[in-house]
Design an enzyme around this catalytic site. Structure first.
Site, mmCIF file in Angstrom:
data_model
loop_
_atom_site.group_PDB
_atom_site.id
_atom_site.type_symbol
_atom_site.label_atom_id
_atom_site.label_comp_id
_atom_site.label_asym_id
_atom_site.label_seq_id
_atom_site.Cartn_x
_atom_site.Cartn_y
_atom_site.Cartn_z
ATOM 1 C CD GLU A 174 -51.064 9.322 -42.731
ATOM 2 O OE1 GLU A 174 -50.133 9.248 -42.069
ATOM 3 O OE2 GLU A 174 -51.121 9.712 -44.047
ATOM 4 C CD GLU A 354 -51.137 13.793 -45.673
ATOM 5 O OE1 GLU A 354 -49.984 13.224 -45.879
ATOM 6 O OE2 GLU A 354 -51.509 14.122 -44.728
HETATM 7 C C1 GCO Z 1 -49.352 11.946 -43.335
HETATM 8 C C2 GCO Z 1 -48.759 12.951 -42.809
HETATM 9 C C3 GCO Z 1 -47.741 13.838 -43.313
HETATM 10 C C4 GCO Z 1 -46.517 13.440 -43.605
HETATM 11 C C5 GCO Z 1 -46.398 12.950 -45.170
HETATM 12 C C6 GCO Z 1 -44.932 12.694 -45.680
HETATM 13 O O1 GCO Z 1 -50.379 12.244 -43.082
HETATM 14 O O2 GCO Z 1 -48.618 10.803 -43.582
HETATM 15 O O3 GCO Z 1 -49.702 13.377 -42.722
HETATM 16 O O4 GCO Z 1 -47.786 14.671 -42.030
HETATM 17 O O5 GCO Z 1 -45.732 14.564 -43.653
HETATM 18 O O6 GCO Z 1 -47.175 11.722 -45.085
HETATM 19 O O7 GCO Z 1 -44.494 11.543 -44.883
#
Ligand code: GCO
Length: 445
Positions: A174, A354
């Site tokens: 990200e 994710e």
């Molecule tokens: C992400 C984050 C996570 C967060 C999840 C929830 O990659 O955005 O990797 O670490 O915990 O997105 O907000």
């Protein structure tokens, strides 16, 4: 609205090679922040800043995953997943971000990967999930060429040691969050509020990503390598042309900035114009570096967004359910996004790296009946399958997250796990969502 809907999909339709996983990140679960030679990262420093973390917490213990590795590996295996996505804490394996390696740090990841191998679970490794070694930040961090070079060395060392044992490697998790939340909005580490700095960081990270891709290939040419991006479909909040224009720019900043650069070797012209003097300084070879071909793009999807030039968008106005993060539950957005990425960029391979939700959990008689999270996961698996039916090469789905954990600026107040963590006793309790997932993955659901 909060009813559990019957899943309109079957696991068999995904085929035998589909990657089913759970995901975590080092900083959020490991704890042992000062153990065995680990040095601080920018997030350790950020935790010390007054008011930066909602509950004033830190990660000295977190989920104590570092010391409970075997137990957590057993939980992963118990789910019936065939893959696990985790990140390496750079300052655990190389405390200063350059210079000497820390063998005790590598031992931990060696045990982790061995534990996955013994259980027949693929290892999907992320090199950078936001925890830049503090020592590198002290020397200018992502604004300094030195840090960029150091990352390439770190990437190669990880590949040299573990590359042949991994199913995939991801350079950055990200970059939008790293740069915009960390350097423009200042709500994430290192807490800077300067748009021009943020855009330079966004650019430098992409350049570093591209150079690391090349370096990874030198060491491990057969390893599937890529990047993970957080993306959402963006809609205008109204028909007002100003909102329509804003939605276009916001889409440019979150989706096209990264995808155009990686796949087309250029930034979107409308965003460059919009940024004006805040745009990054681009060196001659940068765009060639950035567009080094990737084997996959990982998509982190949670919700959609609306852009408005007036009052901020009221998330309850659609009538859809809203999570404890204040994010609208909108599974169709995942299918839409995956289809769009495929149409616009002809991506070879996508993975949902994710997807998950925070809800307030109630522990009753030793059980957590997190029906809303379960329903969220089901509806997004269904959206993933729909994208596959429409011909999108999406080949994996990872639930965020294995465990409740340190949710960045929200501290421990938001729970994303499918396994509950009691932060006093550190006891793990599988929630109903994880029991459902196990049943689903066994093919009996
Ligand atoms: C992400 C984050 C996570 C967060 C999840 C929830 O990659 O955005 O990797 O670490 O915990 O997105 O907000």
């Amino acid at each position: 609205m909060n009813q559990l809907t019957e899943p309109s999909f079957s696991k068999a339709e995904f085929g035998d090679n589909f990657v089913w996983g759970v995901a975590t990140a080092a900083f959020q679960i490991e704890g042992a922040a000062r153990t065995d030679g680990r040095a601080p990262s920018i997030w350790d420093t950020f935790c010390e800043k007054e008011g930066a973390i909602a509950d004033g917490s830190d990660v000295l213990i977190a989920c104590d995953h570092y010391n409970r590795l075997e137990e957590d590996l057993n939980h992963i295996a118990g789910l019936g997943v065939n893959a696990y996505r985790f990140s390496v804490s750079w300052s655990r394996v190389q405390p200063r971000g350059d210079g000497p390696w820390n063998e005790k740090g590598f031992d931990f990841y060696d045990r982790l990967i061995s534990g996955l191998e013994q259980r027949g679970i693929q290892a999907h490794l992320t090199l950078f999930h936001w925890d830049l070694p503090q020592a590198l930040d002290d020397r200018g961090g992502w604004l300094n060429d030195e840090a960029m070079d150091c990352f390439v060395v770190y990437a190669q060392e990880i590949c040299r040691r573990f590359g042949h044992r991994l199913a995939s490697i991801c350079t950055f998790n990200e970059p939008w969050v790293i740069s915009i939340l960390g350097y423009e909005q200042g709500v994430f580490a290192p807490g800077i509020k300067d748009r021009s700095v943020a855009m330079q960081v966004a650019h430098n990270i992409l350049v570093t990503h591209g150079r690391a891709m090349r370096a990874i290939r030198e060491v491990t040419p057969d390893l599937s390598a890529g990047i993970v991006l957080n993306m959402s479909p963006i809609y205008p909040a109204s028909d007002d042309p100003a909102d329509v224009e804003k939605a276009k720019i916001d889409d440019g900043l979150i989706v096209r900035w990264y995808m155009d650069a990686i796949y087309h070797g250029r930034y979107p012209a409308d965003v460059i114009t919009y940024l004006g003097a805040d745009g990054p300084m681009i060196k001659e070879t940068d765009m060639t570096d950035i567009s080094e071909p990737v084997d996959f793009v990982g998509v982190n999807y949670y919700t959609r967004n609306f852009s408005s030039t007036g009052n901020p968008w009221d998330v309850t106005s659609t009538g859809n359910q809203v999570t404890d993060m204040g994010w609208e539950v909108y599974p169709d957005g995942l299918c839409e996004l995956l289809c769009r990425l495929n149409d616009d960029y002809n991506v070879g391979k996508l993975m949902v790296t994710e997807n998950g939700a925070a809800f307030k959990d109630v522990l009753e008689d030793g059980q957590i009946n997190d029906i809303e999270r379960q329903s969220y996961i089901q509806s997004h698996i269904s959206a993933t399958l729909e994208a596959r039916h429409r011909g999108v090469p999406v080949e994996g789905y990872f639930v965020w997250s294995l465990l409740d954990n340190f949710e960045w600026a929200s501290g421990y107040e938001k729970r994303f796990g499918i396994i509950h963590v009691d932060y006093e006793s550190l006891e793990r309790t599988p929630k109903a969502s994880s029991l459902w997932l196990t049943e689903y993955l066994s093919g009996e659901s």
